[in-house]
Design an enzyme around this catalytic site. Structure first.
Site, PDB file in Angstrom:
ATOM      1  N   ARG A   1     -18.873 -21.610 -44.708  1.00  0.00           N
ATOM      2  CA  ARG A   1     -17.651 -20.835 -44.903  1.00  0.00           C
ATOM      3  C   ARG A   1     -17.457 -20.341 -46.326  1.00  0.00           C
ATOM      4  O   ARG A   1     -16.442 -19.695 -46.604  1.00  0.00           O
ATOM      5  CB  ARG A   1     -16.442 -21.630 -44.422  1.00  0.00           C
TER       6      ARG A   1
ATOM      7  N   ASP B   1      -7.705 -34.031 -31.357  1.00  0.00           N
ATOM      8  CA  ASP B   1      -8.511 -33.214 -32.275  1.00  0.00           C
ATOM      9  C   ASP B   1      -7.637 -32.222 -33.036  1.00  0.00           C
ATOM     10  O   ASP B   1      -8.085 -31.151 -33.417  1.00  0.00           O
ATOM     11  CB  ASP B   1      -9.630 -32.471 -31.508  1.00  0.00           C
TER      12      ASP B   1
HETATM   13 CA    CA Z   1     -12.763 -32.037 -34.777  1.00  0.00          CA
END
Ligand code: CA
Length: 690
Positions: free
Chosen positions: A130, A314
């Protein structure tokens, strides 16, 4: 002759660039629009440029000024950086290049040979990064395999290289290093492929030597705590969390606050996701899913704000941490703007870490609201899948992922791509008491369903403009798709964003009106930047369908036709005076499954193969073997028909150099089951529509 030309180009580049000037003052300078020196342009991470040669009145005339075709064929997700006419970027397979920012001529290139270094450890996201950092005379990158590498910005020569993680552990680096005060910080990703204990480490930018490390979650108390913060955090955990690592990995979202001299890090989800396994007696599980403020000189804990106490979905908080001065309650507040996966847009007072507001920007069902007095969410009890199953929004991809959020101080709006999805979390059938962390394969303590409908059907996206003072959307553009890249905004009252469908678009920053649209002929996954050289303003963008999100696959991603390995990867710069013609891109390719009915699918084997596929293959090849373009669509692969050929590639590592990992532990029976599953999916894809 050729050598002379190269030398002349290098000399021209050197004379133009004054790389030693890049320090905290340069990185804080919001008035210099010529450069784009860091991921978020300046240390406040606003991704806002003061340039206004290109504005709402003339952006319709924007044309291609120059482009550079790239030999690598994989994902491009990072913004380039520009310093005094030299543009630096990290491309597929972590290759870093410096080019003349006025014409794209390559000045140098550095290849960390990431596929060779990674070898058998290659897993999701290994092909992209990134971003990079510029500091004094250096370009600093982090390679997927965990090396932090300092390059000479003038020549691209490696000056130092430091391993930042234990290569035996299933963690990796896809994020951009963050520089501040002659140091550079990096964390790591992971938590879905093995036991992971997150940490960030600061190194001296001049030498690559370690300055300090901050662990994000506590280790085994029997080993003693590294500091008081870990001792405090351990009181919020139950059971034997250290056996699972705990998680919290910081893979994106580092911001240095030069005004208050603090470092903020966004922390990750639990390892594993399911808190019933990780911390069976509950608890907040600090410092998961938090913004943690640290002393930049020592790494000492200052304060934290946790977005998801005891997270189980998550819902990491690794998204951009943007700094802005906001008029709130009759005063100017030094605020943090943060739109993490959990679907709430947070405004936090960064003097003390206190929550000012948190409002849903997408459909949110895991909580009704965030209590602004306690800062804690009012969770819906059923959200923690107490009966083994619950449909919850957002899903694990999040209401907003890592894609760049920009903030325009003139409009007072934050711009980011939103994702609108629900997900069925289920742990029925999982023996929670005996669950073990996986070993370099997917395992989250939540059932890895391989049904297409579980992931991306019905998922939509939009470009949102959020007003953090009025706490509501100012405008929103519905988008045809959900894996759209990040944004950039400018004093020309513009917002730029690419789209999954291959269009690069400029909007009026105040109203959201579409003002310009250009088809680049390939899916876009990276955020744009803008810069100027000798009076000409450019807008630049890397073009290359990528990022872990497309690995989820299925029809919602495959329908664009950005099939694996077909469309060119490019760096494109636009200007008002541009007159370059982009070569045509191949048309979209919709993959047709291979017809091979003689294979004879065994339904029982295919059912077994579905689980194996979900654990190992789905992350890149897509749900139900329906590729989104990150890796080949196996339904069309002839390799699957041959037991020997398939074993060679999947277990033997015959295509490691091309990016296909080796899964050495797979047995013959497991390989056979996976082949039957893939062929079952191929046959289903070939069946005439009912
Ligand atoms: Ca994750």
């Amino acid at each position: 002759m050729k050598r002379l030309v190269v030398l002349a180009v290098l000399l021209a580049a050197c004379s133009r660039s004054d790389v030693r000037s890049i320090d905290d003052a340069a990185l804080s300078d919001t008035t210099n629009g010529e450069n784009w020196l860091a991921l978020g342009r300046t240390l406040n991470e606003q991704r806002f440029s003061p340039l206004k040669q290109i504005d709402t009145s003339n952006v319709a005339n924007l044309k291609v000024d120059w482009f550079l075709d790239l030999p690598e064929t994989r994902g491009l997700v990072s913004p380039p950086l520009v310093n005094n006419g030299v543009l630096y970027f990290i491309g597929s397979l972590n290759v870093v290049r410096a080019v003349d920012a006025t014409n794209g001529r390559v000045l140098w290139s550095y290849d960390p040979h990431v596929a060779q270094q990674v070898g058998d450890r290659m897993r999701v996201g290994f092909d992209n990064s990134r971003g990079i950092a510029l500091w004094r005379d250096k370009v600093i990158l982090a390679s997927w395999d965990g090396r932090l590498i300092g390059l000479d910005a003038a020549t691209g020569r490696e000056q130092w290289s430091t391993m930042t993680l234990d290569p035996a552990k299933a963690v990796y680096v896809t994020g951009a290093p963050k520089v501040f005060k002659d140091k550079v910080i990096i964390g790591s990703g992971g938590t879905e492929q093995g036991p992971a204990r997150g940490y960030v480490t600061a190194y001296y930018a001049a030498t690559g030597k370690q300055a300090w490390r901050f662990n994000i979650v506590p280790g085994n108390p029997a080993d003693g705590f590294e500091n008081a913060a870990m001792e405090m955090a351990a009181k919020t955990w139950t059971g034997e969390w250290w056996k699972f690592g705990g998680g919290g990995n910081a893979w994106h979202g580092f911001t240095y606050d030069a005004e208050l001299d603090r470092l903020y890090i966004g922390t990750g989800n639990g390892s594993p996701w399911n808190q019933k396994i990780r911390s069976p007696g509950g608890g907040d599980n600090l410092f998961l899913c938090s913004i943690v403020a640290l002393n930049p000189d020592t790494g000492e804990y200052l304060w934290h704000y946790q977005t998801n106490p005891g997270e189980s979905w998550d819902y990491n908080s690794n998204m951009d941490i943007v700094l802005a001065d906001l008029p709130i309650g009759g005063r100017t507040v030094k605020a943090i703007l943060h739109a993490p996966k959990n679907g709430f847009f947070y405004v936090i007072d960064r003097e003390n870490g206190k929550l000012l507001s948190a409002d849903p920007f997408t459909t949110v069902t895991w909580a009704t609201s965030i209590d602004t007095v306690t800062g804690r969410p009012n969770e819906i009890a059923a959200a923690r899948y107490p009966d083994g199953r619950a449909s919850v929004a957002p899903g694990p991809i999040g209401g907003h992922n890592w894609h760049a959020m920009s903030y325009n101080p003139a409009t007072g709006l934050a711009y980011y791509p939103a994702i609108h999805m629900a997900y069925t979390y289920s742990d029925s059938g999982i023996d929670l008491a005996s669950w073990k962390s996986p070993d370099w394969q997917r395992g989250t303590g939540v059932t890895a369903s391989d049904a297409v409908s579980s992931r991306s059907d019905g998922v939509t996206g939009s470009l949102q403009a959020w007003d953090p003072v009025r706490r509501k959307l100012a405008w929103e553009v519905p988008l045809d798709g959900w894996w759209n890249p990040g944004t950039m905004t400018s004093a020309g009252n513009l917002v730029f964003e690419g789209r999954a469908d291959g269009h690069f678009v400029a909007y009026n920053a105040t109203t959201g009106a579409e003002l310009w649209k250009f088809n680049v002929g390939s899916g876009i996954s990276a955020p744009p930047i803008t810069y100027a050289v000798e009076g000409r303003q450019y807008v630049a963008l890397l073009v290359g369908w990528g990022g872990a999100g497309i690995g989820s696959g299925g029809p919602s991603l495959a329908r664009y036709g950005w099939a694996y390995g077909v469309h060119p990867r490019r760096l494109i710069a636009f200007s008002l005076d541009g007159n370059a013609a982009l070569p045509p891109s191949p048309p979209p390719v919709l993959v047709t499954p291979l017809a091979a009915r003689e294979f004879g699918v065994d339904a029982a084997l295919a059912a077994k193969g579905s689980t194996e596929f979900g654990n190992r293959c789905r992350t890149c090849h897509g749900v139900a073997a329906f590729s989104g373009g990150l890796a080949p669509d196996l339904r069309a692969s002839g390799v699957v028909l041959s037991a020997i050929g398939f074993a060679d590639v999947v277990r033997g590592g015959a295509r490691v150099a091309k990016g296909m990992p080796a899964f050495r532990s797979l047995t013959d029976d497991e390989l056979l089951a996976i082949r039957h599953y893939i062929r079952q999916r191929a046959e289903a894809g070939l069946a005439p529509p009912k």
